[in-house]
Design a protein around this motif. Structure first.
Motif, PDB file in Angstrom:
ATOM      1  N   ARG A 101       0.831  -1.203   0.000  1.00  0.00           N
ATOM      2  CA  ARG A 101       0.000   0.000   0.000  1.00  0.00           C
ATOM      3  C   ARG A 101       0.867   1.255   0.000  1.00  0.00           C
ATOM      4  O   ARG A 101       1.944   1.280   0.613  1.00  0.00           O
ATOM      5  CB  ARG A 101      -0.921  -0.005   1.224  1.00  0.00           C
ATOM      6  N   TYR A 102       0.397   2.284  -0.693  1.00  0.00           N
ATOM      7  CA  TYR A 102       1.145   3.533  -0.783  1.00  0.00           C
ATOM      8  C   TYR A 102       1.233   4.223   0.579  1.00  0.00           C
ATOM      9  O   TYR A 102       0.331   4.083   1.418  1.00  0.00           O
ATOM     10  CB  TYR A 102       0.512   4.460  -1.809  1.00  0.00           C
ATOM     11  N   ARG A 105      -1.666   5.982   2.441  1.00  0.00           N
ATOM     12  CA  ARG A 105      -2.727   5.150   3.013  1.00  0.00           C
ATOM     13  C   ARG A 105      -2.368   4.650   4.407  1.00  0.00           C
ATOM     14  O   ARG A 105      -3.249   4.326   5.216  1.00  0.00           O
ATOM     15  CB  ARG A 105      -3.016   3.949   2.112  1.00  0.00           C
ATOM     16  N   THR A 106      -1.079   4.525   4.687  1.00  0.00           N
ATOM     17  CA  THR A 106      -0.632   3.924   5.947  1.00  0.00           C
ATOM     18  C   THR A 106      -0.017   4.941   6.907  1.00  0.00           C
ATOM     19  O   THR A 106       0.476   4.564   7.971  1.00  0.00           O
ATOM     20  CB  THR A 106       0.400   2.818   5.667  1.00  0.00           C
ATOM     21  N   GLU A 127      -2.243  -3.134   9.612  1.00  0.00           N
ATOM     22  CA  GLU A 127      -1.996  -3.064   8.176  1.00  0.00           C
ATOM     23  C   GLU A 127      -1.558  -4.432   7.637  1.00  0.00           C
ATOM     24  O   GLU A 127      -1.067  -5.275   8.380  1.00  0.00           O
ATOM     25  CB  GLU A 127      -0.923  -2.016   7.873  1.00  0.00           C
ATOM     26  N   GLU A 369      -7.698  -5.800   2.713  1.00  0.00           N
ATOM     27  CA  GLU A 369      -7.526  -4.370   2.476  1.00  0.00           C
ATOM     28  C   GLU A 369      -7.201  -4.087   1.006  1.00  0.00           C
ATOM     29  O   GLU A 369      -6.718  -4.962   0.277  1.00  0.00           O
ATOM     30  CB  GLU A 369      -6.406  -3.797   3.362  1.00  0.00           C
ATOM     31  N   HIS A 370      -7.414  -2.842   0.601  1.00  0.00           N
ATOM     32  CA  HIS A 370      -7.046  -2.423  -0.750  1.00  0.00           C
ATOM     33  C   HIS A 370      -5.532  -2.512  -0.915  1.00  0.00           C
ATOM     34  O   HIS A 370      -4.777  -1.988  -0.093  1.00  0.00           O
ATOM     35  CB  HIS A 370      -7.504  -0.997  -1.014  1.00  0.00           C
ATOM     36  N   ASP A 372      -2.378  -1.608  -3.447  1.00  0.00           N
ATOM     37  CA  ASP A 372      -2.038  -0.755  -4.588  1.00  0.00           C
ATOM     38  C   ASP A 372      -1.152  -1.463  -5.606  1.00  0.00           C
ATOM     39  O   ASP A 372      -1.149  -1.108  -6.783  1.00  0.00           O
ATOM     40  CB  ASP A 372      -1.329   0.518  -4.099  1.00  0.00           C
ATOM     41  N   HIS A 453      -5.593   9.668  -4.034  1.00  0.00           N
ATOM     42  CA  HIS A 453      -5.579  10.088  -2.632  1.00  0.00           C
ATOM     43  C   HIS A 453      -6.983  10.149  -2.046  1.00  0.00           C
ATOM     44  O   HIS A 453      -7.137  10.318  -0.830  1.00  0.00           O
ATOM     45  CB  HIS A 453      -4.885  11.458  -2.527  1.00  0.00           C
TER      46      HIS A 453
END
Length: 454
Positions: A101-102, A105-106, A127, A369-370, A372, A453
């Protein structure tokens, strides 16, 4: 009800229950959710992440100051990627690698180093983690080296992230003091502090011994492993290694943090290469190199206080800068029998791609979770024709963000930059300098960057 009918009904219930258990079991195997019976063909993974090393620090990429024969061996025996991109600082890259994840996001936007100032900027243990996904399908998992995603004295979350065992440099002691990593190292090993026990040892060598032992134990137990060597070398302080001829540090300089002396930087790259060789020797000695994917990557470019040469061209380190010198890094992958030796690949790859790639290679589930990143496993298994190339990668430090294609950079400051051959920085182009179709494409990337974003 007659006894015969009761018996028939009972048989039907037992049979249906058996079928349900059978197909549930097989479905778990198919989708990779069982942790008791890992696939015997599951590849081992040795993931080596160097600290602050640009392309110019690896001779296989054209670096001319330092020879790196063991790292170069991975290029000779595997695949060299020419378009690998990370974030220009350690914490954002390490977070993105682990979670897929980018950083925005975290909430891991910049390096953390001070507990009082950064305690709320750590990677939350909720996460995703590639270690957790691999562990769910029977892998043994270990990490050794540098963490810098939480403060270990207060936030020891390695087991929560899916690592069975670890040995890491604990940057801040229980007394909230900064510690040392190379000489007289201060490490944390599965919750216990190692200090006096290793005071006379060179820290990176201790970490490699730990990881080699983990690899051997996993092999003896018959389980696939993920060994994550987050090497601290060649990050400052630049100090002598066991191989350095000059051990004198009396002329070192300090800027709040002790940087050491740049003349020791080449020795530290050589020691990194030496330890890569030791890990490769472990695989050879155990006769498991054929079924082990070895990955060599770096977390960002070379430190800005240093300069070196690539293809006889001088290059100043770009760590921390939103340039290719900060983010365009080496990636070498060896997998005998799968990855063609001495091959090159120019597809765009980014840090977020590793979690989905490991999951696909190990037949492990993706997190809920999403994510990326996108798996590039097909590039390693020979199924290149069905791989869908990425058009862009995302790069971030603090609030600075951009999308990079092979030819262009589109920033969140409204700039369009034309990419130049490495290590030359991209050049800003005004909109009137860009042809219509190309400008329209860049403006669509600009909108995409903003929408990421949201």
């Amino acid at each position: 009800m007659p006894k015969t009918l009761v018996d028939i009904q009972l048989i039907r219930v037992v049979f249906i229950t058996f079928l349900g258990l059978f197909f549930f079991s097989k479905g778990s195997e198919i989708y990779g959710y069982t942790s008791d019976s890992p696939n015997q063909d599951s590849p081992n993974i040795l993931f080596i992440l160097a600290d602050d090393l640009g392309q110019e620090g690896v001779s296989a990429y054209g670096g001319t100051i330092i020879k790196t024969p063991n790292i170069d061996r991975l290029a000779d025996e595997g695949m060299m990627f020419t378009n690998m991109f990370v974030n220009p600082y350690c914490t954002p890259t390490r977070s993105e690698l682990l979670t897929g994840r980018y950083p925005f996001r975290t909430n891991t936007l910049f390096p953390i180093s001070n507990y009082d100032r950064h305690k709320n900027d750590v990677l939350d243990k909720s996460e995703p983690s590639f270690a957790r996904q691999l562990k769910s399908v029977g892998y043994r998992t270990a990490i050794a080296g540098k963490w810098q995603l939480s403060f270990l004295a207060q936030q020891d979350w390695l087991n929560d992230f899916g690592f069975d065992t670890y040995m890491l440099w604990q940057i801040i002691s229980e007394e909230n003091e900064r510690t040392t990593r190379y000489h007289n190292p201060y490490y944390r090993n599965d919750g216990a502090i190692l200090d006096n026990e290793i005071a006379d040892k060179y820290g990176p060598d201790v970490l490699v011994e730990f990881l080699s032992g983990f690899i051997e134990e996993s092999h003896q137990d018959g389980k696939p492993f993920m060994a994550y060597y987050t090497a601290m070398l060649p990050h400052f302080p630049w100090v002598p290694t066991p191989d350095s001829k000059d051990k004198n540090l009396s002329t070192g300089f300090s800027r709040g943090i002790n940087y050491g002396i740049p003349k020791f930087y080449p020795d530290m790259v050589k020691r990194l290469d030496y330890n890569v060789g030791r890990l490769l020797e472990t695989l050879d000695r155990l006769d498991i190199a054929e079924n082990t994917i070895v990955i060599f990557l770096t977390d960002n470019g070379t430190d800005q206080h240093l300069y070196s040469f690539i293809n006889d061209q001088v290059i100043y380190g770009g760590k921390g800068t939103l340039t290719d010198r900060g983010s365009h890094v080496p990636l070498l992958i060896r997998w005998p029998g799968k990855v063609p030796p001495n091959s090159k690949n120019d597809h765009l790859i980014e840090a977020a791609d590793f979690l989905p790639t490991f999951s696909e290679l190990a037949n492990a589930p993706l997190p809920k979770e999403h994510i990326d990143g996108r798996s590039f496993a097909k590039l390693l298994t020979g199924d290149v024709d069905s791989y869908e190339p990425k058009e862009w990668v995302h790069i971030q430090t603090a609030e600075g963000r951009y999308l990079r294609t092979k030819e262009w950079i589109v920033t969140n400051q409204g700039e369009f930059k034309k990419v130049q051959p490495y290590p030359v920085d991209a050049v800003i182009k005004e909109k009137e300098e860009i042809e219509g179709d190309e400008l329209e494409k860049l403006m669509s990337f600009e909108s995409l960057l903003q929408n990421l974003h949201e």
